[in-house]
Design a protein around this motif. Sequence first.
Motif, mmCIF file in Angstrom:
data_model
loop_
_atom_site.group_PDB
_atom_site.id
_atom_site.type_symbol
_atom_site.label_atom_id
_atom_site.label_comp_id
_atom_site.label_asym_id
_atom_site.label_seq_id
_atom_site.Cartn_x
_atom_site.Cartn_y
_atom_site.Cartn_z
ATOM 1 N N GLY A 449 0.810 -1.208 0.000
ATOM 2 C CA GLY A 449 0.000 0.000 0.000
ATOM 3 C C GLY A 449 0.843 1.258 0.000
ATOM 4 N N PRO A 450 0.202 2.402 0.066
ATOM 5 C CA PRO A 450 0.942 3.678 0.086
ATOM 6 C C PRO A 450 1.783 3.810 1.351
ATOM 7 C CG PRO A 450 -1.388 4.037 0.549
ATOM 8 C CD PRO A 450 -1.262 2.604 0.132
ATOM 9 N N LEU A 451 2.935 4.446 1.195
ATOM 10 C CA LEU A 451 3.869 4.623 2.307
ATOM 11 C C LEU A 451 4.251 6.095 2.362
ATOM 12 C CD1 LEU A 451 5.350 2.827 4.400
ATOM 13 C CD2 LEU A 451 7.293 2.802 2.856
ATOM 14 N N MET A 452 3.712 6.813 3.346
ATOM 15 C CA MET A 452 3.948 8.251 3.429
ATOM 16 C C MET A 452 4.067 8.674 4.889
ATOM 17 S SD MET A 452 1.252 9.684 0.568
ATOM 18 C CE MET A 452 1.951 11.322 0.603
ATOM 19 N N ILE A 453 4.911 9.689 5.122
ATOM 20 C CA ILE A 453 5.027 10.332 6.427
ATOM 21 C C ILE A 453 4.954 11.832 6.198
ATOM 22 C CG2 ILE A 453 6.480 10.741 8.442
ATOM 23 C CD1 ILE A 453 7.713 8.037 8.098
ATOM 24 N N ASP A 454 3.954 12.462 6.792
ATOM 25 C CA ASP A 454 3.753 13.911 6.641
ATOM 26 C C ASP A 454 3.643 14.324 5.176
ATOM 27 O OD1 ASP A 454 3.933 14.108 9.393
ATOM 28 O OD2 ASP A 454 6.088 14.532 9.354
ATOM 29 N N GLY A 455 3.060 13.455 4.356
ATOM 30 C CA GLY A 455 2.872 13.777 2.952
ATOM 31 C C GLY A 455 4.061 13.494 2.065
ATOM 32 N N TYR A 456 5.153 12.946 2.612
ATOM 33 C CA TYR A 456 6.358 12.651 1.838
ATOM 34 C C TYR A 456 6.456 11.157 1.563
ATOM 35 C CZ TYR A 456 7.975 17.391 2.800
ATOM 36 O OH TYR A 456 8.091 18.760 2.867
ATOM 37 N N GLU A 457 7.034 10.815 0.405
ATOM 38 C CA GLU A 457 7.212 9.432 -0.001
ATOM 39 C C GLU A 457 8.691 9.059 0.035
ATOM 40 O OE1 GLU A 457 5.482 9.144 -3.843
ATOM 41 O OE2 GLU A 457 3.411 9.148 -3.095
ATOM 42 N N PRO A 458 9.015 7.755 -0.004
ATOM 43 C CA PRO A 458 10.430 7.330 0.005
ATOM 44 C C PRO A 458 11.187 7.881 -1.190
ATOM 45 C CG PRO A 458 8.976 5.478 0.469
ATOM 46 C CD PRO A 458 8.096 6.608 0.038
ATOM 47 N N SER A 459 12.492 8.064 -1.005
ATOM 48 C CA SER A 459 13.329 8.644 -2.060
ATOM 49 C C SER A 459 14.261 7.628 -2.704
ATOM 50 C CB SER A 459 14.174 9.789 -1.482
ATOM 51 O OG SER A 459 15.026 9.317 -0.450
ATOM 52 N N ILE A 460 14.139 6.338 -2.354
ATOM 53 C CA ILE A 460 15.049 5.336 -2.901
ATOM 54 C C ILE A 460 14.302 4.417 -3.852
ATOM 55 C CG2 ILE A 460 16.566 5.360 -0.899
ATOM 56 C CD1 ILE A 460 15.222 2.785 0.040
ATOM 57 N N THR A 461 15.046 3.815 -4.780
ATOM 58 C CA THR A 461 14.520 2.824 -5.709
ATOM 59 C C THR A 461 15.440 1.616 -5.687
ATOM 60 O OG1 THR A 461 15.748 3.843 -7.537
ATOM 61 C CG2 THR A 461 13.461 4.548 -7.200
ATOM 62 N N PHE A 462 14.968 0.500 -6.246
ATOM 63 C CA PHE A 462 15.749 -0.731 -6.249
ATOM 64 C C PHE A 462 16.179 -1.074 -7.660
ATOM 65 C CE2 PHE A 462 12.579 -1.474 -2.767
ATOM 66 C CZ PHE A 462 13.454 -1.160 -1.746
ATOM 67 N N GLU A 463 17.456 -1.442 -7.793
ATOM 68 C CA GLU A 463 17.980 -1.962 -9.050
ATOM 69 C C GLU A 463 18.753 -3.225 -8.728
ATOM 70 O OE1 GLU A 463 20.279 0.828 -11.138
ATOM 71 O OE2 GLU A 463 18.672 2.303 -11.375
ATOM 72 N N VAL A 464 18.162 -4.368 -9.015
ATOM 73 C CA VAL A 464 18.775 -5.641 -8.665
ATOM 74 C C VAL A 464 19.567 -6.155 -9.854
ATOM 75 C CG1 VAL A 464 18.359 -7.964 -7.811
ATOM 76 C CG2 VAL A 464 16.848 -6.103 -7.133
ATOM 77 N N LYS A 465 20.886 -6.123 -9.746
ATOM 78 C CA LYS A 465 21.764 -6.630 -10.793
ATOM 79 C C LYS A 465 22.819 -7.506 -10.144
ATOM 80 C CE LYS A 465 21.223 -2.551 -13.737
ATOM 81 N NZ LYS A 465 21.924 -1.446 -14.425
ATOM 82 N N GLN A 466 23.008 -8.696 -10.710
ATOM 83 C CA GLN A 466 23.935 -9.634 -10.104
ATOM 84 C C GLN A 466 25.365 -9.128 -10.150
ATOM 85 O OE1 GLN A 466 23.263 -13.610 -11.301
ATOM 86 N NE2 GLN A 466 25.093 -14.412 -10.337
ATOM 87 N N SER A 467 25.691 -8.317 -11.159
ATOM 88 C CA SER A 467 27.052 -7.813 -11.291
ATOM 89 C C SER A 467 27.255 -6.475 -10.608
ATOM 90 C CB SER A 467 27.404 -7.662 -12.775
ATOM 91 O OG SER A 467 26.521 -6.739 -13.394
ATOM 92 N N GLN A 468 26.204 -6.034 -9.905
ATOM 93 C CA GLN A 468 26.267 -4.711 -9.291
ATOM 94 C C GLN A 468 27.345 -4.663 -8.217
ATOM 95 O OE1 GLN A 468 22.586 -3.598 -7.553
ATOM 96 N NE2 GLN A 468 23.306 -1.631 -6.797
ATOM 97 N N ARG A 469 28.192 -3.659 -8.288
ATOM 98 C CA ARG A 469 29.229 -3.454 -7.283
ATOM 99 C C ARG A 469 29.424 -1.959 -7.097
ATOM 100 N NH1 ARG A 469 28.322 -7.874 -6.431
ATOM 101 N NH2 ARG A 469 29.709 -9.641 -6.047
#
Length: 580
Positions: A449-469
């Motif tokens: 569901g929605p995730l908010m605190i004081d009208g603000y939303e998260p600032s991170i995103t996910f990028e799943v890559k096996q070679s990510q370093r």
Amino acid sequence: MVKLNYVNRKISGVKLAQSVQRDIQKRIPKIGEERKLAAVQRDPVVEIDISGRQLGLEGFAIVCDSIYNMGLIKLSRVEELNLSGNDLTAECLPHLRRALSVCSDLHSLDISHNHINISTIKEMEDWKSFLTVFSDLKCVRRLDFSNNPLGDLAIEIMFCVYAVEKEIFIPYDFSALKETEAVEEATEANYSVEGFDIRSQGGHLYLAPHPEDNTTESATHLGKVSSTTIASQASGLLSSSPTSSVDPSRDPAEIHGLRAIPYIVMSSIGITDLGAMWMSFVIPEHPLPSELLPHLPPLKEGPLAATLRKYDALLDFRGIILTENSDITAVGQRVLKEAEDRRDQDAARVEELITHGRGRRRSSTLSDSGFEDPGRRDPNRRTSGQDDSFHFSSTSRKALNEYRYGLDRSRARIQLNALRDKGVEASLLWKVVMRMVVVGRAILLDYSGPLMIDGYEPSITFEVKQSQRSSVDSSFKAAQTSAQSSPSSQEALSGSLAGLTLKKKDKVRLPGKLPINLWMKIICMAEDGDNLTTRTQRLNIFHWVRSRASIRNELEYVSESTETQTRRVLGKVKGLAYEL
């Protein structure tokens, strides 16, 4: 000026404290004592020097109570308070805080050469409460903690208090630009942008709107510049600020708190590289003494003025003095130097913007490396038919990378070393963040569901890559001491992870059917009762723990050392440092 000096007294301890109490009571006139009242009003300034008298807790409490009682009647002003060498401990901090709460005109506080150490929960609370009292003091020039075994924990708490203090906005001194030969005369007056003033703080610029009744007058006096032109040159550095004027004489800067103290002296305070790392976040944000002193009351010639000149003569530290800390290694010294360079770089960007790219002052890091940042080239250098690509040697490329990422690399090395030696217990913030991650994942996993605190939303995103370093973490792979998996086991692990599917459950209900907002409050109250994390950090944590993509992201690095895995999670939720 009344100087209460007890340095050469033969008595010490409680007896001396009682003598101080009697002297201070003489400055508290009673009803009907008109002569005493007139004498106090005629000479209200008081300087107190009780250095080296071994007051101890009992004697110190007597002195602080006397200062508090004198401050309540608001007839005397304590401007200098020297309490060095009095066997003070962290237990004395509540008494000192109470005394300082009525010393709004304090210029200098010296509590050096004592035994203040911060280790227990009670001591941490008292230390934090003591530091918050400076938010009400606006005249402090020097704060001396030298030769106290404060330790890394005390510095982290200072960083925490510094981070939550209200920002100060110092008007840019445009008169200094008149002395710069590279700035044209027509440019010198163009600093009003259609009803706005340009202001700077911590190397950043802000647009401050004029009061409605002063807009016309300011525009006439300072001239106008196209807001589009300024915005294009600002490159995102401009943001809003409180209403104010550029001219300090018309609207003095509101300075207060630790951020407004020109000289904070922390020589020989028992800190390690971890403490240096915390201070590396503060130094780039702290204004230089030359920026703060013009907004403080004039200082008369005397011992304090001579001491401040000695601080100015130091080459490696400006304002925040961290000399003689022998437990800081070469890595810690480097992170402090790079933090000073970062402050120079931010100041250079401000001057470049103000002078429209001409006559800009560049930091020592830039001038010594023999390269130029391509993002800061002169747009007029390109000619017809000339290749506009930016070329530089491999040496210059290395210097450019060091200029951009050197401070982050040094911080990362210290963080990894601390996590390897002590785990998340090395930091109050890291411990809180990881506990919130563990508890939050047990409760919020698969919540969509929605995730908010004081009208603000998260600032991170996910990028799943096996070679990510991460380029920062990979630089320290050779320094990791934890056991590493063999190539064959790593290949087997990678194959297992490649076929792993983390399916998301449908219509997950939170425990007890409580709403998400209530669960977030419960988690914060249970694991972060001291409010060490900010709203942004909390949103990032909750967003991270509810997603199964974050689990896959963590599993990709399961073959790495524990400290590296922990640092990755802290970095993903932006929980490696307090948010300034």
